[in-house]
Design a protein around this motif. Structure first.
Motif, PDB file in Angstrom:
ATOM      1  N   GLY A   1      43.204  41.117  22.815  1.00 42.40           N
ATOM      2  CA  GLY A   1      43.398  41.567  21.440  1.00 42.40           C
ATOM      3  C   GLY A   1      42.287  42.449  20.912  1.00 42.40           C
ATOM      4  O   GLY A   1      42.458  43.181  19.934  1.00 42.40           O
ATOM      5  N   SER A   2      41.115  42.404  21.563  1.00 44.16           N
ATOM      6  CA  SER A   2      39.979  43.230  21.151  1.00 44.16           C
ATOM      7  C   SER A   2      39.877  44.521  21.956  1.00 44.16           C
ATOM      8  O   SER A   2      38.930  45.290  21.775  1.00 44.16           O
ATOM      9  CB  SER A   2      38.675  42.441  21.300  1.00 44.16           C
ATOM     10  OG  SER A   2      38.709  41.243  20.549  1.00 44.16           O
ATOM     11  N   GLY A   3      40.835  44.736  22.837  1.00 45.04           N
ATOM     12  CA  GLY A   3      40.817  45.953  23.636  1.00 45.04           C
ATOM     13  C   GLY A   3      39.970  45.872  24.887  1.00 45.04           C
ATOM     14  O   GLY A   3      39.767  46.874  25.564  1.00 45.04           O
ATOM     15  N   HIS A   4      39.462  44.661  25.212  1.00 49.28           N
ATOM     16  CA  HIS A   4      38.661  44.486  26.418  1.00 49.28           C
ATOM     17  C   HIS A   4      39.556  44.012  27.569  1.00 49.28           C
ATOM     18  O   HIS A   4      40.562  43.347  27.334  1.00 49.28           O
ATOM     19  CB  HIS A   4      37.551  43.459  26.176  1.00 49.28           C
ATOM     20  CG  HIS A   4      36.613  43.841  25.081  1.00 49.28           C
ATOM     21  ND1 HIS A   4      36.518  43.148  23.890  1.00 49.28           N
ATOM     22  CD2 HIS A   4      35.730  44.859  24.984  1.00 49.28           C
ATOM     23  CE1 HIS A   4      35.618  43.697  23.123  1.00 49.28           C
ATOM     24  NE2 HIS A   4      35.123  44.748  23.750  1.00 49.28           N
ATOM     25  N   PRO A   5      39.173  44.325  28.813  1.00 50.60           N
ATOM     26  CA  PRO A   5      39.957  43.810  29.946  1.00 50.60           C
ATOM     27  C   PRO A   5      40.045  42.286  29.892  1.00 50.60           C
ATOM     28  O   PRO A   5      39.122  41.611  29.433  1.00 50.60           O
ATOM     29  CB  PRO A   5      39.154  44.275  31.169  1.00 50.60           C
ATOM     30  CG  PRO A   5      38.387  45.465  30.696  1.00 50.60           C
ATOM     31  CD  PRO A   5      38.057  45.184  29.256  1.00 50.60           C
ATOM     32  N   VAL A   6      41.164  41.750  30.347  1.00 56.44           N
ATOM     33  CA  VAL A   6      41.377  40.305  30.280  1.00 56.44           C
ATOM     34  C   VAL A   6      40.282  39.558  31.033  1.00 56.44           C
ATOM     35  O   VAL A   6      39.664  40.082  31.959  1.00 56.44           O
ATOM     36  CB  VAL A   6      42.757  39.918  30.854  1.00 56.44           C
ATOM     37  CG1 VAL A   6      43.870  40.399  29.960  1.00 56.44           C
ATOM     38  CG2 VAL A   6      42.921  40.461  32.265  1.00 56.44           C
ATOM     39  N   ASP A   7      40.059  38.336  30.612  1.00 56.06           N
ATOM     40  CA  ASP A   7      39.036  37.475  31.186  1.00 56.06           C
ATOM     41  C   ASP A   7      39.506  36.927  32.533  1.00 56.06           C
ATOM     42  O   ASP A   7      40.614  36.416  32.648  1.00 56.06           O
ATOM     43  CB  ASP A   7      38.793  36.329  30.195  1.00 56.06           C
ATOM     44  CG  ASP A   7      37.735  35.354  30.656  1.00 56.06           C
ATOM     45  OD1 ASP A   7      37.085  35.639  31.678  1.00 56.06           O
ATOM     46  OD2 ASP A   7      37.557  34.330  29.983  1.00 56.06           O
ATOM     47  N   HIS A   8      38.661  37.037  33.561  1.00 58.90           N
ATOM     48  CA  HIS A   8      39.045  36.600  34.900  1.00 58.90           C
ATOM     49  C   HIS A   8      38.358  35.309  35.341  1.00 58.90           C
ATOM     50  O   HIS A   8      38.460  34.943  36.513  1.00 58.90           O
ATOM     51  CB  HIS A   8      38.722  37.694  35.928  1.00 58.90           C
ATOM     52  CG  HIS A   8      39.428  38.983  35.689  1.00 58.90           C
ATOM     53  ND1 HIS A   8      40.798  39.095  35.656  1.00 58.90           N
ATOM     54  CD2 HIS A   8      38.948  40.234  35.463  1.00 58.90           C
ATOM     55  CE1 HIS A   8      41.132  40.365  35.441  1.00 58.90           C
ATOM     56  NE2 HIS A   8      40.034  41.068  35.310  1.00 58.90           N
ATOM     57  N   ILE A   9      37.663  34.628  34.450  1.00 60.07           N
ATOM     58  CA  ILE A   9      36.995  33.402  34.882  1.00 60.07           C
ATOM     59  C   ILE A   9      38.041  32.367  35.305  1.00 60.07           C
ATOM     60  O   ILE A   9      39.106  32.250  34.703  1.00 60.07           O
ATOM     61  CB  ILE A   9      36.085  32.832  33.773  1.00 60.07           C
ATOM     62  CG1 ILE A   9      35.109  31.814  34.373  1.00 60.07           C
ATOM     63  CG2 ILE A   9      36.877  32.209  32.637  1.00 60.07           C
ATOM     64  CD1 ILE A   9      33.969  31.434  33.465  1.00 60.07           C
ATOM     65  N   ALA A  10      37.746  31.667  36.385  1.00 59.89           N
ATOM     66  CA  ALA A  10      38.607  30.608  36.926  1.00 59.89           C
ATOM     67  C   ALA A  10      39.902  31.144  37.530  1.00 59.89           C
ATOM     68  O   ALA A  10      40.829  30.384  37.769  1.00 59.89           O
ATOM     69  CB  ALA A  10      38.921  29.554  35.878  1.00 59.89           C
ATOM     70  N   THR A  11      39.977  32.448  37.780  1.00 53.94           N
ATOM     71  CA  THR A  11      41.143  32.992  38.467  1.00 53.94           C
ATOM     72  C   THR A  11      40.949  32.846  39.977  1.00 53.94           C
ATOM     73  O   THR A  11      39.821  32.842  40.465  1.00 53.94           O
ATOM     74  CB  THR A  11      41.370  34.470  38.117  1.00 53.94           C
ATOM     75  OG1 THR A  11      40.154  35.202  38.363  1.00 53.94           O
ATOM     76  CG2 THR A  11      41.758  34.644  36.663  1.00 53.94           C
ATOM     77  N   PRO A  12      42.031  32.719  40.736  1.00 55.04           N
ATOM     78  CA  PRO A  12      41.902  32.539  42.184  1.00 55.04           C
ATOM     79  C   PRO A  12      41.286  33.770  42.853  1.00 55.04           C
ATOM     80  O   PRO A  12      41.480  34.912  42.406  1.00 55.04           O
ATOM     81  CB  PRO A  12      43.347  32.346  42.643  1.00 55.04           C
ATOM     82  CG  PRO A  12      44.101  31.957  41.418  1.00 55.04           C
ATOM     83  CD  PRO A  12      43.422  32.647  40.288  1.00 55.04           C
ATOM     84  N   VAL A  13      40.551  33.532  43.916  1.00 49.59           N
ATOM     85  CA  VAL A  13      40.057  34.613  44.772  1.00 49.59           C
ATOM     86  C   VAL A  13      40.439  34.267  46.210  1.00 49.59           C
ATOM     87  O   VAL A  13      40.813  33.138  46.518  1.00 49.59           O
ATOM     88  CB  VAL A  13      38.528  34.799  44.657  1.00 49.59           C
ATOM     89  CG1 VAL A  13      38.137  35.171  43.242  1.00 49.59           C
ATOM     90  CG2 VAL A  13      37.774  33.556  45.101  1.00 49.59           C
TER      91      VAL A  13
END
Length: 255
Positions: free
Chosen positions: A117-129
């Motif tokens: 909503g702030s125009g920043h790329p989505v947060d990727h913390i805790a996403t699978p790698v």
């Protein structure tokens, strides 16, 4: 703060939910789904309380040699102290083979990611790698795992919030080698869908805050999965949150 206001088995309400969340966060035990859903101080919550009050803490009343099942002033104070320590602990000096421990995720071109909503790329913390080579499904995803080749789905019709996403009904059974679930509510139908689409030895990554962790622990139990990695990360994005709890689960081989 009053002895007369201590919490006894059979109590019900939001205050019980908070006690349950603190107990699970601090590793005192797994609490049954019906008690979590009913905000009820039932038998499995009692078991977690007794485990918390036992060694090495030994929270005892006058003349006691073993803990009782009362959540009183001493127990609340101990829970508060340990939760404050949990919330303020430094970032973990850990390495994970399965999830991103940073908001940036694995190195990739962030300009291709959706924005918040702030125009920043989505947060990727805790996403699978390091996902596998098969089909990768993010239940309730909003593009945060797209950089790893995941597709976003929902398990139930009529999901409110987020962009339109197809139902997992369109995923062929036994084909998903990686399934991600990040702070998405899961219904009974959703659990059935996870079972249906998971391939043999599929990897399920669950990231959730501590308030919903008791329900997620129950999902893992019902799926008969084996937790191969469990990580706690502070979550500064939620003012009243206790952090992310990350469970990486290997589902059983299907017969």
């Amino acid at each position: 703060m009053s002895d007369a206001d201590h919490v006894l088995p059979g109590a019900q309400g939001d205050h019980v939910t908070r006690i349950q969340a603190a107990l699970v966060t601090l590793g005192a035990g797994v609490i049954a789904a019906d008690e979590v859903d009913g905000r009820l101080y039932g038998p499995t919550t009692v078991r977690a309380v007794l485990a918390f009050k036992g060694p090495p803490r030994n929270i005892l009343g006058p003349g006691q040699t073993t803990p009782d099942n009362i959540v009183g002033k001493k127990t609340i104070a101990a829970l508060d102290i340990e939760i404050v320590a949990f919330e303020n602990r430094p970032p973990p000096a850990v390495v994970s083979l399965f999830v991103s421990l940073t908001h940036e995720g694995s190195p990739h071109d962030h300009t291709t990611c959706p924005v918040d909503g702030s125009g920043h790329p989505v947060d990727h913390i805790a996403t699978p790698v390091n996902p596998g080579l098969g089909r990768k499904v993010n239940i309730g995803g909003e593009g945060e795992t797209r950089y790893q080749g995941f597709e976003d789905f929902v398990t139930d019709p009529g999901v409110v919030g987020g962009p339109p996403r197809p139902l997992t009904d369109t995923v062929v059974s036994d084909t998903a080698t990686d399934i991600a679930l990040r702070s998405a509510p899961i219904s009974t139908r959703g659990e059935r869908e996870i079972r249906r689409i998971a391939a043999s030895g599929a990897r399920l990554t669950i990231a959730t805050n501590s308030f919903t962790l008791p329900k997620m622990e129950q999902i893992v139990q019902r799926l008969s999965g084996v937790v191969i990695e469990r990580i706690s990360l502070p979550d500064t994005s939620v003012p009243d949150g206790l952090g992310y709890q990350i469970l990486v689960v290997v589902l059983p081989i299907k017969l």
